[in-house]
Design a protein around this motif. Structure first.
Motif, PDB file in Angstrom:
ATOM      1  N   ALA A 280       0.857  -1.193   0.059  1.00 12.01           N
ATOM      2  CA  ALA A 280       0.007  -0.113   0.015  1.00 12.01           C
ATOM      3  C   ALA A 280       0.963   1.263   0.092  1.00 12.01           C
ATOM      4  CB  ALA A 280      -0.848   0.079   1.116  1.00 12.01           C
ATOM      5  N   SER A 281       1.476   1.592  -1.071  1.00 13.96           N
ATOM      6  CA  SER A 281       2.485   2.596  -1.129  1.00 13.96           C
ATOM      7  C   SER A 281       2.329   3.386  -2.551  1.00 13.96           C
ATOM      8  CB  SER A 281       3.906   2.206  -0.911  1.00 13.96           C
ATOM      9  OG  SER A 281       4.830   3.088  -1.245  1.00 13.96           O
ATOM     10  N   LYS A 282       2.593   4.645  -2.750  1.00 13.13           N
ATOM     11  CA  LYS A 282       2.855   5.166  -3.930  1.00 13.13           C
ATOM     12  C   LYS A 282       3.967   4.685  -4.598  1.00 13.13           C
ATOM     13  CE  LYS A 282       0.209   9.559  -2.468  1.00 13.13           C
ATOM     14  NZ  LYS A 282       0.134  10.990  -2.440  1.00 13.13           N
ATOM     15  N   GLN A 283       5.177   4.003  -3.903  1.00 13.48           N
ATOM     16  CA  GLN A 283       6.222   4.144  -4.497  1.00 13.48           C
ATOM     17  C   GLN A 283       6.225   2.620  -5.263  1.00 13.48           C
ATOM     18  OE1 GLN A 283       6.330   5.365  -1.348  1.00 13.48           O
ATOM     19  NE2 GLN A 283       6.659   7.215  -2.542  1.00 13.48           N
ATOM     20  N   THR A 284       5.058   1.638  -5.009  1.00 14.84           N
ATOM     21  CA  THR A 284       4.798   0.400  -5.653  1.00 14.84           C
ATOM     22  C   THR A 284       4.224   0.859  -7.036  1.00 14.84           C
ATOM     23  OG1 THR A 284       4.121  -0.254  -3.649  1.00 14.84           O
ATOM     24  CG2 THR A 284       3.581  -1.716  -5.402  1.00 14.84           C
ATOM     25  N   VAL A 285       5.250   0.812  -7.764  1.00 16.90           N
ATOM     26  CA  VAL A 285       4.796   1.247  -9.432  1.00 16.90           C
ATOM     27  C   VAL A 285       5.123   0.027 -10.228  1.00 16.90           C
ATOM     28  CG1 VAL A 285       5.446   2.681 -11.281  1.00 16.90           C
ATOM     29  CG2 VAL A 285       5.514   3.613  -8.941  1.00 16.90           C
ATOM     30  N   GLY A 286       4.173  -0.318 -11.250  1.00 15.57           N
ATOM     31  CA  GLY A 286       4.602  -1.194 -12.288  1.00 15.57           C
ATOM     32  C   GLY A 286       3.813  -2.678 -11.847  1.00 15.57           C
ATOM     33  N   LEU A 287       3.331  -2.796 -10.933  1.00 15.88           N
ATOM     34  CA  LEU A 287       2.903  -4.146 -10.406  1.00 15.88           C
ATOM     35  C   LEU A 287       2.224  -4.683 -11.649  1.00 15.88           C
ATOM     36  CD1 LEU A 287       2.518  -6.667  -8.628  1.00 15.88           C
ATOM     37  CD2 LEU A 287       0.824  -5.182  -7.385  1.00 15.88           C
ATOM     38  N   SER A 288       0.893  -4.042 -11.954  1.00  9.97           N
ATOM     39  CA  SER A 288       0.298  -4.547 -13.034  1.00  9.97           C
ATOM     40  C   SER A 288       0.795  -4.892 -14.275  1.00  9.97           C
ATOM     41  CB  SER A 288      -0.793  -3.458 -13.165  1.00  9.97           C
ATOM     42  OG  SER A 288      -0.395  -2.094 -13.885  1.00  9.97           O
ATOM     43  N   GLY A 289       1.839  -4.045 -14.634  1.00  4.59           N
ATOM     44  CA  GLY A 289       2.593  -4.091 -15.890  1.00  4.59           C
ATOM     45  C   GLY A 289       3.412  -5.596 -15.770  1.00  4.59           C
ATOM     46  N   LYS A 290       3.890  -6.028 -14.722  1.00  2.00           N
ATOM     47  CA  LYS A 290       4.554  -7.179 -14.460  1.00  2.00           C
ATOM     48  C   LYS A 290       3.777  -8.463 -14.316  1.00  2.00           C
ATOM     49  CE  LYS A 290       8.306  -5.474 -11.207  1.00  2.00           C
ATOM     50  NZ  LYS A 290       7.969  -3.899 -11.421  1.00  2.00           N
ATOM     51  N   VAL A 291       2.573  -7.946 -13.787  1.00  2.00           N
ATOM     52  CA  VAL A 291       1.759  -9.327 -13.890  1.00  2.00           C
ATOM     53  C   VAL A 291       1.199  -9.770 -15.182  1.00  2.00           C
ATOM     54  CG1 VAL A 291      -0.890  -9.689 -13.295  1.00  2.00           C
ATOM     55  CG2 VAL A 291       0.417  -8.859 -11.648  1.00  2.00           C
ATOM     56  N   PHE A 292       0.926  -8.642 -16.194  1.00  2.00           N
ATOM     57  CA  PHE A 292       0.436  -8.752 -17.371  1.00  2.00           C
ATOM     58  C   PHE A 292       1.705  -9.458 -18.440  1.00  2.00           C
ATOM     59  CE2 PHE A 292      -2.372  -5.400 -16.336  1.00  2.00           C
ATOM     60  CZ  PHE A 292      -3.449  -6.488 -15.728  1.00  2.00           C
ATOM     61  N   THR A 293       2.667  -8.992 -18.024  1.00  3.62           N
ATOM     62  CA  THR A 293       3.940  -9.690 -18.629  1.00  3.62           C
ATOM     63  C   THR A 293       4.058 -11.104 -18.555  1.00  3.62           C
ATOM     64  OG1 THR A 293       5.137  -7.542 -18.876  1.00  3.62           O
ATOM     65  CG2 THR A 293       6.412  -9.416 -19.270  1.00  3.62           C
ATOM     66  N   ILE A 294       3.982 -11.401 -17.185  1.00  3.61           N
ATOM     67  CA  ILE A 294       4.213 -12.971 -16.958  1.00  3.61           C
ATOM     68  C   ILE A 294       2.901 -13.667 -17.415  1.00  3.61           C
ATOM     69  CG2 ILE A 294       4.000 -14.425 -14.873  1.00  3.61           C
ATOM     70  CD1 ILE A 294       5.219 -11.949 -13.267  1.00  3.61           C
ATOM     71  N   LEU A 295       1.825 -13.175 -17.472  1.00  4.70           N
ATOM     72  CA  LEU A 295       0.515 -14.120 -18.147  1.00  4.70           C
ATOM     73  C   LEU A 295       0.871 -14.030 -19.541  1.00  4.70           C
ATOM     74  CD1 LEU A 295      -2.309 -12.510 -15.895  1.00  4.70           C
ATOM     75  CD2 LEU A 295      -1.092 -14.633 -15.612  1.00  4.70           C
ATOM     76  N   GLY A 296       1.411 -12.935 -20.182  1.00  4.03           N
ATOM     77  CA  GLY A 296       1.468 -13.197 -21.445  1.00  4.03           C
ATOM     78  C   GLY A 296       2.761 -13.933 -21.926  1.00  4.03           C
ATOM     79  N   GLN A 297       3.520 -14.259 -21.149  1.00  2.00           N
ATOM     80  CA  GLN A 297       4.841 -15.263 -21.446  1.00  2.00           C
ATOM     81  C   GLN A 297       4.195 -16.654 -21.317  1.00  2.00           C
ATOM     82  OE1 GLN A 297       7.519 -14.009 -18.506  1.00  2.00           O
ATOM     83  NE2 GLN A 297       8.406 -12.374 -19.711  1.00  2.00           N
ATOM     84  N   HIS A 298       3.280 -16.925 -20.557  1.00  2.00           N
ATOM     85  CA  HIS A 298       2.401 -18.337 -20.317  1.00  2.00           C
ATOM     86  C   HIS A 298       1.319 -18.413 -21.110  1.00  2.00           C
ATOM     87  CE1 HIS A 298       5.454 -17.838 -16.844  1.00  2.00           C
ATOM     88  NE2 HIS A 298       5.649 -19.185 -17.072  1.00  2.00           N
ATOM     89  N   ALA A 299       0.966 -17.535 -22.115  1.00  2.00           N
ATOM     90  CA  ALA A 299      -0.101 -17.783 -22.945  1.00  2.00           C
ATOM     91  C   ALA A 299      -1.395 -17.845 -22.055  1.00  2.00           C
ATOM     92  CB  ALA A 299      -0.100 -18.848 -24.016  1.00  2.00           C
ATOM     93  N   ILE A 300      -1.620 -17.091 -20.826  1.00  2.00           N
ATOM     94  CA  ILE A 300      -2.767 -17.471 -20.136  1.00  2.00           C
ATOM     95  C   ILE A 300      -3.775 -16.167 -20.395  1.00  2.00           C
ATOM     96  CG2 ILE A 300      -3.693 -17.295 -17.820  1.00  2.00           C
ATOM     97  CD1 ILE A 300      -1.179 -18.485 -17.153  1.00  2.00           C
ATOM     98  N   ASN A 301      -4.663 -16.544 -21.005  1.00  2.00           N
ATOM     99  CA  ASN A 301      -5.654 -15.621 -21.367  1.00  2.00           C
ATOM    100  C   ASN A 301      -6.774 -14.872 -20.339  1.00  2.00           C
ATOM    101  OD1 ASN A 301      -7.361 -14.072 -23.669  1.00  2.00           O
ATOM    102  ND2 ASN A 301      -8.871 -15.456 -22.911  1.00  2.00           N
ATOM    103  N   VAL A 302      -6.488 -13.531 -20.344  1.00  2.00           N
ATOM    104  CA  VAL A 302      -7.230 -12.652 -19.078  1.00  2.00           C
ATOM    105  C   VAL A 302      -8.749 -12.127 -19.731  1.00  2.00           C
ATOM    106  CG1 VAL A 302      -6.949 -10.664 -17.681  1.00  2.00           C
ATOM    107  CG2 VAL A 302      -4.966 -12.121 -18.254  1.00  2.00           C
ATOM    108  N   SER A 303      -9.598 -12.345 -19.076  1.00  2.00           N
ATOM    109  CA  SER A 303     -10.952 -12.107 -19.468  1.00  2.00           C
ATOM    110  C   SER A 303     -11.457 -10.959 -18.587  1.00  2.00           C
ATOM    111  CB  SER A 303     -11.962 -13.073 -19.274  1.00  2.00           C
ATOM    112  OG  SER A 303     -12.043 -13.511 -18.082  1.00  2.00           O
ATOM    113  N   LEU A 304     -10.827 -10.731 -17.771  1.00  2.00           N
ATOM    114  CA  LEU A 304     -11.034  -9.282 -16.604  1.00  2.00           C
ATOM    115  C   LEU A 304      -9.907  -8.692 -16.185  1.00  2.00           C
ATOM    116  CD1 LEU A 304     -13.922  -9.263 -14.071  1.00  2.00           C
ATOM    117  CD2 LEU A 304     -11.744  -8.728 -13.494  1.00  2.00           C
ATOM    118  N   ILE A 305      -9.770  -7.345 -16.039  1.00  2.00           N
ATOM    119  CA  ILE A 305      -8.898  -6.570 -15.395  1.00  2.00           C
ATOM    120  C   ILE A 305      -9.610  -5.445 -14.571  1.00  2.00           C
ATOM    121  CG2 ILE A 305      -6.829  -5.183 -15.739  1.00  2.00           C
ATOM    122  CD1 ILE A 305      -6.574  -6.293 -18.454  1.00  2.00           C
ATOM    123  N   SER A 306      -8.989  -5.529 -13.240  1.00  2.00           N
ATOM    124  CA  SER A 306      -9.401  -4.254 -12.467  1.00  2.00           C
ATOM    125  C   SER A 306      -8.246  -3.916 -11.563  1.00  2.00           C
ATOM    126  CB  SER A 306     -10.753  -4.869 -11.541  1.00  2.00           C
ATOM    127  OG  SER A 306     -10.890  -3.704 -10.821  1.00  2.00           O
TER     128      SER A 306
END
Length: 432
Positions: free
Chosen positions: A377-403
């Motif tokens: 819970a910090s303003k300094q936590t930047v880029g988490l969502s980007g890391k998440v989607f990069t990992i899922l893309g690398q493993h070809a996991i289809n995402v049907s919802l993002i929040s």
């Protein structure tokens, strides 16, 4: 003063009772003890609370529950005899049987697991037993009567400095038992900690703190040493089996730390939950739940239409469906909700939505899982969502919802149920 709550796994048999006594006696400030009902002794075993729910169903349908009751009472007799307790257990069991014969409510019957366990624990520790119905006052709508509860707790503590209280229940104004939701013993302990202004609320269980992921899905997940109230709230809401989500706010208001500890390994530090955290880890946890449904509603210029969302929500309210997420576009709105809150005839709901909202199309999507990656819970936590989607893309996991919440605190993704375990596994490997 500390409030210590021991879960069912900590009180499953006489050997666990001995561990609990050693823990309590090692720190004289552990003055208020809250207990759950006897838990499983091994994987194939049954929790006492589960057996009592089944027994209540038997009685409600006028089916004999004699064998079940014998199975339940045997567990308590075994603990009493093995520990050599002087508790008049027969008297309490006879009293419960009389209530059963007179048509005891299911809430009364189910609460007897905690009631009997607390009697055994208090006798074993030499602490005063205090029935939860004498402390926790509830209005008839199920809401806690905070003022009356505080008065009753303070009144008891004037006379007794060391007490054992059964968790999970309280009483309505007429004295009848009111059950909290499952896991309610956590809430019992939190409320007591708040009322007495405890220095610490300890929650003793069978894990050494909060794990970054479910150990059934990820091998040897890391234990998090510090978590904030807000982070824990997010984890609990999304299904992490750590602490009842309603147990957080009573202690958060007074900034009372919570400590998750392992009864079987009390020397381990565990996890501390407080207002702030010095842990620099990128994420606090990865958790999720299966069994969600999605309704996609399409209509030209759906968002600019005044009152559309209000009319839609009224229909869901009518059917008592709790909405988890709403995602919108210019011509469509998608709502996510749990199958548990869905009426049997979901197509009736869909028909009413289509008619009342004049939709062009409505589509039902089943077997959806929601997975939450909770970050710091910090303003300094930047880029988490980007890391998440990069990992899922690398493993070809289809995402049907993002929040995504503010500051990347909580990134929620929707995947197929079939991809649930794999998604959590690759996210853990890529983020930890």
């Amino acid at each position: 003063m500390k409030v210590a709550k021991f879960g069912g796994s900590s009180l499953s048999c006489e050997e666990q009772f001995k561990k609990v006594k050693q823990i309590v006696k090692s720190d004289p400030t552990r003055q208020i003890i809250v207990v759950s009902a006897l838990g499983k002794r091994q994987a194939q075993d049954d929790k006492i609370t589960d057996l009592l729910y089944i027994l209540a169903a038997h009685l409600r349908h006028r089916v004999s529950g004699k064998r079940l009751w014998e199975q339940i009472t045997q567990r308590f007799w075994q603990v009493k005899q093995e520990l050599g307790l002087q508790l008049p257990l027969e008297r309490y069991l006879t009293e419960i049987e009389e209530h059963m014969q007179q048509g005891a409510t299911p809430e009364y019957l189910v609460s007897r697991g905690e009631f009997l366990t607390a009697l055994l624990v208090s006798n074993y520790l030499g602490y005063q037993f205090v029935d939860a119905k004498e402390l926790f006052a509830f209005h008839y709508d199920g809401k806690l009567d905070q003022l009356k509860t505080e008065q009753q707790v303070q009144r008891v503590l004037v006379k007794n400095k060391k007490i054992v209280v059964p968790g999970f229940y309280g009483a309505y104004p007429n004295g009848e038992i009111h059950l909290m939701s499952r896991g309610g013993s956590d809430v019992t302990g939190a409320i007591l900690a708040s009322v007495v202004g405890a220095t610490l609320y300890e929650n003793w269980t069978d894990v050494a703190g909060i794990l970054l992921a479910d150990p059934q899905l990820v091998a040897d997940p890391v234990t998090v040493s510090q978590v904030t109230y807000q982070e824990l709230q997010e984890l609990s809401f999304m299904g992490a089996n750590v602490l009842h989500e309603e147990a957080i706010s009573p202690v958060e208001v007074k900034n009372i730390p919570i400590q998750i500890k392992n009864t079987n390994q009390p020397q381990l530090v565990g996890t501390t939950i407080s207002e702030t955290s010095s842990d620099q880890r990128l994420i606090t946890g990865i958790t999720g739940k299966k069994g969600y449904l999605s309704l996609l509603m399409s209509k030209r210029k759906i968002m600019p239409e005044v009152g559309f969302l209000n009319k839609m929500m009224n229909i869901f309210h009518h059917y008592q469906i709790s909405i988890e997420y709403i995602l919108s576009g210019y011509d469509n709105v998608r709502v996510i909700f749990s199958q548990e809150t869905t009426p049997l005839n979901i197509y009736q709901v869909m028909e009413e939505l289509e008619t009342e909202l004049a939709l062009d199309e409505i589509t039902l999507d089943r077997d959806l899982s929601l997975i939450a990656v909770v970050g710091r819970a910090s303003k300094q936590t930047v880029g988490l969502s980007g890391k998440v989607f990069t990992i899922l893309g690398q493993h070809a996991i289809n995402v049907s919802l993002i929040s995504q919440s503010n500051y990347d605190l909580n990134v929620v993704i929707g995947v197929r149920d079939a991809d649930y375990q794999q998604t959590i596994k690759v996210l853990y490997e890529g983020l930890v």
